[in-house]
Design a protein around this motif. Sequence first.
Motif, short mmCIF file in Angstrom:
data_model
loop_
_atom_site.label_atom_id
_atom_site.label_comp_id
_atom_site.label_asym_id
_atom_site.label_seq_id
_atom_site.Cartn_x
_atom_site.Cartn_y
_atom_site.Cartn_z
N ALA A 30 -81.45 -45.19 29.37
CA ALA A 30 -82.85 -45.08 29.80
C ALA A 30 -83.79 -45.03 28.62
O ALA A 30 -84.86 -45.63 28.63
N ILE A 31 -83.38 -44.31 27.56
CA ILE A 31 -84.23 -44.20 26.37
C ILE A 31 -84.39 -45.57 25.72
O ILE A 31 -85.47 -45.94 25.28
N GLU A 32 -83.33 -46.34 25.68
CA GLU A 32 -83.37 -47.64 25.04
C GLU A 32 -84.18 -48.66 25.85
O GLU A 32 -84.76 -49.58 25.32
N ARG A 33 -84.25 -48.45 27.15
CA ARG A 33 -84.89 -49.45 28.01
C ARG A 33 -86.24 -49.02 28.56
O ARG A 33 -86.86 -49.76 29.32
N TYR A 34 -86.71 -47.85 28.19
CA TYR A 34 -87.91 -47.32 28.84
C TYR A 34 -89.13 -48.22 28.62
O TYR A 34 -90.02 -48.26 29.45
N ALA A 35 -89.16 -48.95 27.49
CA ALA A 35 -90.32 -49.79 27.21
C ALA A 35 -90.46 -50.93 28.21
O ALA A 35 -91.54 -51.47 28.37
N LEU A 128 -98.58 -53.73 24.95
CA LEU A 128 -97.98 -55.03 25.24
C LEU A 128 -96.47 -54.97 25.07
O LEU A 128 -95.97 -54.60 24.01
N PRO A 129 -95.69 -55.30 26.10
CA PRO A 129 -94.23 -55.28 26.01
C PRO A 129 -93.70 -56.20 24.92
O PRO A 129 -94.31 -57.23 24.61
N GLU A 130 -92.56 -55.84 24.37
CA GLU A 130 -91.98 -56.59 23.25
C GLU A 130 -91.71 -58.05 23.59
O GLU A 130 -91.79 -58.92 22.73
N GLU A 131 -91.38 -58.34 24.86
CA GLU A 131 -91.03 -59.71 25.20
C GLU A 131 -92.19 -60.68 25.07
O GLU A 131 -91.98 -61.90 25.06
N TYR A 132 -93.41 -60.17 24.94
CA TYR A 132 -94.57 -61.05 24.78
C TYR A 132 -94.92 -61.28 23.31
O TYR A 132 -95.88 -61.97 23.00
N LEU A 133 -94.13 -60.71 22.41
CA LEU A 133 -94.40 -60.83 20.98
C LEU A 133 -93.51 -61.86 20.29
O LEU A 133 -93.81 -62.30 19.19
N GLY A 134 -92.42 -62.22 20.94
CA GLY A 134 -91.41 -63.05 20.28
C GLY A 134 -91.89 -64.40 19.81
O GLY A 134 -91.42 -64.91 18.79
N TRP A 135 -92.84 -65.01 20.52
CA TRP A 135 -93.24 -66.39 20.20
C TRP A 135 -94.00 -66.49 18.89
O TRP A 135 -94.11 -67.57 18.31
N TYR A 172 -101.03 -55.29 15.78
CA TYR A 172 -102.33 -55.39 16.44
C TYR A 172 -102.17 -55.80 17.89
O TYR A 172 -102.77 -55.20 18.79
N LEU A 173 -101.35 -56.82 18.14
CA LEU A 173 -101.16 -57.28 19.52
C LEU A 173 -100.35 -56.27 20.32
O LEU A 173 -100.58 -56.10 21.53
N ARG A 174 -99.42 -55.60 19.70
CA ARG A 174 -98.59 -54.63 20.42
C ARG A 174 -99.41 -53.42 20.88
O ARG A 174 -99.31 -52.98 22.02
N TYR A 175 -100.25 -52.90 19.97
CA TYR A 175 -100.94 -51.64 20.26
C TYR A 175 -102.42 -51.79 20.63
O TYR A 175 -103.00 -50.91 21.24
N GLU A 200 -100.73 -60.11 34.61
CA GLU A 200 -101.45 -58.85 34.73
C GLU A 200 -102.44 -58.69 33.59
O GLU A 200 -102.41 -59.45 32.61
N HIS A 201 -103.31 -57.71 33.68
CA HIS A 201 -104.47 -57.62 32.80
C HIS A 201 -104.10 -57.55 31.33
O HIS A 201 -104.81 -58.10 30.49
N LYS A 202 -103.00 -56.91 30.97
CA LYS A 202 -102.69 -56.75 29.55
C LYS A 202 -101.88 -57.92 28.98
O LYS A 202 -101.69 -58.00 27.76
N THR A 203 -101.43 -58.85 29.86
CA THR A 203 -100.62 -59.97 29.37
C THR A 203 -101.28 -61.32 29.60
O THR A 203 -100.92 -62.29 28.95
N VAL A 204 -102.23 -61.41 30.52
CA VAL A 204 -102.77 -62.72 30.89
C VAL A 204 -103.47 -63.40 29.72
O VAL A 204 -103.36 -64.63 29.55
N ASP A 205 -104.14 -62.64 28.86
CA ASP A 205 -104.89 -63.26 27.76
C ASP A 205 -103.99 -63.74 26.64
O ASP A 205 -104.25 -64.79 26.04
N ILE A 206 -102.94 -62.97 26.32
CA ILE A 206 -102.03 -63.42 25.26
C ILE A 206 -101.24 -64.64 25.73
O ILE A 206 -100.95 -65.55 24.95
N LEU A 207 -100.93 -64.70 27.03
CA LEU A 207 -100.26 -65.88 27.57
C LEU A 207 -101.19 -67.08 27.57
O LEU A 207 -100.76 -68.20 27.32
N TYR A 208 -102.46 -66.84 27.83
CA TYR A 208 -103.44 -67.92 27.80
C TYR A 208 -103.57 -68.48 26.38
O TYR A 208 -103.53 -69.69 26.16
N ALA A 209 -103.73 -67.58 25.40
CA ALA A 209 -103.86 -68.01 24.00
C ALA A 209 -102.61 -68.78 23.56
O ALA A 209 -102.71 -69.79 22.86
#
Length: 373
Positions: A30-35, A128-135, A172-175, A200-209
Amino acid sequence: MDISLWDQLQSMDKPQTTLNNSVDRVSDEAIERYARSKWLRHKVDDYIKDDKFRRKSVEAFHADLQKLSNNDAKSLLHVSNILDNRSLENIGLDSGDYRNLLITYLQSRQDPLSTYRELILYKIHNVLPEEYLGWFKDDLRCSLFLAYLVKDSIFINAYKGREELISVVTDYLRYEIHMFIEEYTQNLPAYKVDYKGVGEHKTVDILYAKSVYLKNRSKEKDLKWLDSSNQHQIDWTYNYLNEEKRSYIILEDIFFPQTKEEKYELIIASLDILSNVEGTDVESLAILKKRKGDTKIISRGNSERIDVIQRMKKAWVQLGTDTKNSKDKLVLNITNKNKEKLVALAKNVNQTPNKFINQAIEDVHREVFKIDG
């Protein structure tokens, strides 16, 4: 004087139950996956309601916190800064310090477990969840583009090389995704292909960019002539784009490339932000920027980007031709008196001075060495 819950926990006797009881402890998984999951939120709710958990030793809770990854601990510590309206002076430390500072912070709270839950809840909804930072977090070219989008608001420091630049963009993007959402459209280039953002609101703009950039950035076929391994060509191209009359290089005095590969990525990223809409004269660009998504502009030729690339390629080819020709030339010094005579002689036979002197050399050479023809 009131005794904090933490002090109460420390003063309690250790329970007889072992830490291996999965029902009474925060599991490693649970600790490893809570994010990426809201499961821990509900588990912590259950623990708070469970009086037996409050009789557990503080050391057990410490042990669970020590298992947090560096990114998780750093993320929760950053959340605590936000919630307490504190500065970011403790973001940018060595890896182990984040866990220690987080534990110290929780120790200072009256109800450590409730505070822990509050941090997790905030992270779920705002970080922002880590999976949106990989690209982009391992890609300098993409990170340069994102840095350009928010250059006016936060990137006031100087960064040497890819590691520093990618690290600051990632954090910057994460926090600070909420700041990115407010700022990025101001510097978004005028692109030909648009994209309808979803999410959703915190991911739609980074996906758009991400989508708009990848759909519109420079094509490989237009840059085949540019050799990333050629130091001379990379330096020449960088200087060409960075001349005062052009000033196309982005993040000037902010990002300082340290290798030819990094300079090449900066060159390509600088071309990426130029408009790829055909016929993008100044008036058309102004219209396009005012009407996002309306690309119905009468084509008057190449896009700004293609025009810059073609002119730059032509200048490079010409440089190579001039360099090759110069190897066949011999520079001679002629006195002013003889220069006047040379000009007069050439004019007398309707030739240029250069052609006359070369013809004269050939004539004298044939006469001296008795060469026929």
